[in-house]
Design a protein around this motif. Structure first.
Motif, mmCIF file in Angstrom:
data_model
loop_
_atom_site.group_PDB
_atom_site.id
_atom_site.type_symbol
_atom_site.label_atom_id
_atom_site.label_comp_id
_atom_site.label_asym_id
_atom_site.label_seq_id
_atom_site.Cartn_x
_atom_site.Cartn_y
_atom_site.Cartn_z
ATOM 1 N N GLY A 45 0.805 -1.211 0.000
ATOM 2 C CA GLY A 45 0.000 0.000 0.000
ATOM 3 C C GLY A 45 0.836 1.257 0.000
ATOM 4 N N LYS A 63 5.564 4.215 -0.619
ATOM 5 C CA LYS A 63 4.889 2.921 -0.699
ATOM 6 C C LYS A 63 5.480 1.977 0.344
ATOM 7 N N LYS A 176 -9.306 -0.404 4.348
ATOM 8 C CA LYS A 176 -8.705 0.187 3.155
ATOM 9 C C LYS A 176 -7.786 1.348 3.548
ATOM 10 N N ASP A 198 -3.577 -1.225 -0.667
ATOM 11 C CA ASP A 198 -3.973 -1.410 -2.054
ATOM 12 C C ASP A 198 -4.127 -2.876 -2.435
#
Length: 201
Positions: A45, A63, A176, A198
């Motif tokens: 993610g 990231k 999320k 993600d």
């Protein structure tokens, strides 16, 4: 058509419409809790960090990849373009952080190691739970998140909000986006994390 027949037709139509609405309306699962905690997960993610260094506000975004198997955790932090910035290994015995072109640094706990090396502390012990929708609340009480119950202050002072879900109507929704905020204390600077998951496996 007499009044009695009109009334019968109207009542029948209304009943049909109500039945159709009842059968087609989506069933909300907003009170459903997250899935049971797993000892082995793989996540990818994005991470945004707001912190203070030497009294000045700093912002970092990039990231991450998170691999958790039992008591071992492997984390890779990368720039927004995907260039690896640091690799972290955490076990019950120690934490190791390796930055590009630098020798590995080892410490007993990852929070102090990342604070010294990166300028902000990565709360790995908390993230073990948070990424799956769990936390340790006040008094050591176990908190289980759901779209209807999405915030808690942890026992160690983090204000967590599970902002959005992969699918909040799923039988067992998965987080999320997670926002985590810790106020300044006598021993630590204020810190705010925004985590967006993600992909998960």
């Amino acid at each position: 058509m007499n009044n009695q027949l009109i009334k019968l037709v109207t009542t029948t139509c209304a009943a049909i419409l109500l039945t159709a609405c009842a059968t087609t309306a989506p069933t909300s699962m907003s009170h459903a809790p997250v899935a049971a905690y797993r000892d082995a997960i793989d996540l990818a993610g994005r991470l945004s960090v707001n912190y203070e260094r030497d009294g000045k506000p700093e912002t970092l975004s990039g990231k991450f990849n998170w691999s958790q198997k039992g008591e071992r955790i492997d984390v890779a932090l990368a720039s927004p373009l995907g260039q690896t910035l640091a690799k972290i290994i955490v076990t019950p015995e120690s934490a190791t952080l390796t930055q590009t072109d630098q020798a590995p640094r080892v410490a007993k706990d990852i929070d102090s190691l990342t604070a010294q090396t990166l300028g902000w502390s990565l709360p790995v012990s908390g993230l073990r739970d948070w990424l799956q929708g769990y936390a340790t609340g006040p008094g050591g009480k176990r908190f289980t998140a759901s779209p209807a119950s999405n915030s808690v202050t942890t026992a160690d002072g983090w204000q967590l909000t599970f902002v959005s879900w992969q699918d909040e109507n799923a039988a067992q929704p998965a987080p999320k986006r997670i926002d985590a905020v810790r106020a300044a204390t006598a021993t630590s600077e204020p810190l705010a994390l925004r985590i967006v998951i993600d992909a998960q496996g």
